[in-house]
Design an enzyme around this catalytic site. Structure first.
Site, PDB file in Angstrom:
ATOM      1  N   LYS A  47      -7.599  -6.311 -21.777  1.00  0.00           N
ATOM      2  CA  LYS A  47      -8.177  -7.480 -22.405  1.00  0.00           C
ATOM      3  C   LYS A  47      -7.101  -8.539 -22.695  1.00  0.00           C
ATOM      4  CE  LYS A  47     -11.236  -4.415 -25.018  1.00  0.00           C
ATOM      5  NZ  LYS A  47     -11.384  -3.807 -26.371  1.00  0.00           N
ATOM      6  N   ASP A 104      -0.570 -10.662 -19.712  1.00  0.00           N
ATOM      7  CA  ASP A 104       0.005 -11.207 -20.938  1.00  0.00           C
ATOM      8  C   ASP A 104       1.450 -10.757 -21.124  1.00  0.00           C
ATOM      9  OD1 ASP A 104      -1.027  -8.670 -21.218  1.00  0.00           O
ATOM     10  OD2 ASP A 104      -1.579  -8.892 -23.310  1.00  0.00           O
ATOM     11  N   ASP A 107       5.860  -4.975 -20.382  1.00  0.00           N
ATOM     12  CA  ASP A 107       6.627  -4.268 -21.408  1.00  0.00           C
ATOM     13  C   ASP A 107       7.469  -3.207 -20.707  1.00  0.00           C
ATOM     14  OD1 ASP A 107       7.544  -2.851 -23.600  1.00  0.00           O
ATOM     15  OD2 ASP A 107       5.673  -2.911 -24.688  1.00  0.00           O
ATOM     16  N   PHE A 156       7.597  -5.253 -31.309  1.00  0.00           N
ATOM     17  CA  PHE A 156       6.140  -5.134 -31.178  1.00  0.00           C
ATOM     18  C   PHE A 156       5.519  -6.483 -31.487  1.00  0.00           C
ATOM     19  CE2 PHE A 156       2.593  -2.511 -30.410  1.00  0.00           C
ATOM     20  CZ  PHE A 156       1.537  -3.134 -31.068  1.00  0.00           C
TER      21      PHE A 156
HETATM   22  C1  PRP Z   1      -0.939  -4.056 -22.550  1.00  0.00           C
HETATM   23  C2  PRP Z   1      -0.681  -5.361 -21.833  1.00  0.00           C
HETATM   24  C3  PRP Z   1      -0.297  -4.908 -20.457  1.00  0.00           C
HETATM   25  C4  PRP Z   1       0.400  -3.595 -20.717  1.00  0.00           C
HETATM   26  C5  PRP Z   1       1.877  -3.810 -20.628  1.00  0.00           C
HETATM   27  O1  PRP Z   1      -2.227  -3.669 -22.235  1.00  0.00           O
HETATM   28  O2  PRP Z   1      -1.831  -6.174 -21.810  1.00  0.00           O
HETATM   29  O3  PRP Z   1      -1.425  -4.700 -19.636  1.00  0.00           O
HETATM   30  O4  PRP Z   1       0.029  -3.164 -22.021  1.00  0.00           O
HETATM   31  O5  PRP Z   1       2.578  -2.636 -20.936  1.00  0.00           O
HETATM   32  P1  PRP Z   1       3.543  -1.893 -19.897  1.00  0.00           P
HETATM   33  O6  PRP Z   1       4.350  -2.922 -19.188  1.00  0.00           O
HETATM   34  O7  PRP Z   1       4.383  -1.026 -20.806  1.00  0.00           O
HETATM   35  O8  PRP Z   1       2.699  -1.084 -18.989  1.00  0.00           O
HETATM   36  P2  PRP Z   1      -3.037  -2.540 -23.012  1.00  0.00           P
HETATM   37  O9  PRP Z   1      -3.037  -1.297 -22.187  1.00  0.00           O
HETATM   38  O10 PRP Z   1      -2.542  -2.456 -24.426  1.00  0.00           O
HETATM   39  O11 PRP Z   1      -4.518  -3.061 -22.987  1.00  0.00           O
HETATM   40  P3  PRP Z   1      -5.134  -4.439 -23.546  1.00  0.00           P
HETATM   41  O12 PRP Z   1      -4.683  -5.527 -22.605  1.00  0.00           O
HETATM   42  O13 PRP Z   1      -6.598  -4.212 -23.489  1.00  0.00           O
HETATM   43  O14 PRP Z   1      -4.612  -4.637 -24.946  1.00  0.00           O
END
Ligand code: PRP
Length: 183
Positions: A47, A104, A107, A156
């Protein structure tokens, strides 16, 4: 909601809305030059990418198609689990399309690493990544985002689509979440 609406939930404001929109406008000019005469398919990763997708798509002076994938690598904690699951797949056929993944944040890079391999196997003409935020020290070497908004510290962060336990996605800026919220 504004950064001032969340009181002491943030220890630091990293980006206000104006900075984000100005940077998105700069990235949009690069994309317009790179995809002149094309009609790229923007793939938003739900999302978190909802806000970036909405602003990038509207800033672009190009026809684009929009599609969405939902994947999950995090639970309600603050660490990547490394496990990526497809919760919703694309509606579009990627064969021969110029695809730009809109994220977005990069990480650990696990999500984008997995996603690029998955989408590449579907036969796109090209595949690039736009990530609004990037934590460079944690980015995996096999993931290369062509369009990056901001390099940020390894903290964070929430806001502008990024959540903690589903809160703060609708914050206009990006800030560092105070430890007392998640500890
Ligand atoms: C978050 C963000 C990325 C991912 C990045 O998504 O939107 O998709 O984590 O992290 P990484 O580089 O360590 O893989 P999340 O899985 O929290 O879902 P969301 O977008 O629904 O919040």
């Amino acid at each position: 909601m504004d950064l001032s609406d969340v009181g002491d939930d943030l220890t630091e404001v990293l980006l206000i809305e104006r900075q984000i929109l100005d940077r998105i406008a700069e990235l949009a000019r690069f994309i317009e030059a790179d995809y002149a005469g094309e009609r790229p398919l923007l793939v938003g990763v739900l999302k978190g990418a909802v806000m970036v997708m909405a602003d990038v798509a509207r800033e672009l002076r190009l026809h684009v198609d929009l599609d969405w994938m939902a994947v999950s690598s995090y639970g309600e904690g603050t660490q990547s689990s490394g496990v990526v699951r497809i919760l919703k797949d694309l509606d579009s056929d990627l064969t021969g399309r110029h695809v730009i993944i809109i994220e977005d944040i990069m990480d650990s890079g696990l999500t984008l690493s997995w996603l690029t391999a998955n989408l590449q196997s579907r036969g796109p003409a090209s595949l690039e990544i736009l990530a609004l935020l990037r934590k460079p020290n944690k980015a995996r070497p096999d993931v290369d985002a062509k369009y990056v908004g901001f390099d940020i510290p390894d903290a964070f962060v929430v806001g502008y689509g990024l959540d903690y336990a589903e809160k703060y996605r609708n914050l206009r800026g990006v800030g560092v979440l105070a430890p007392h919220i998640y500890q």
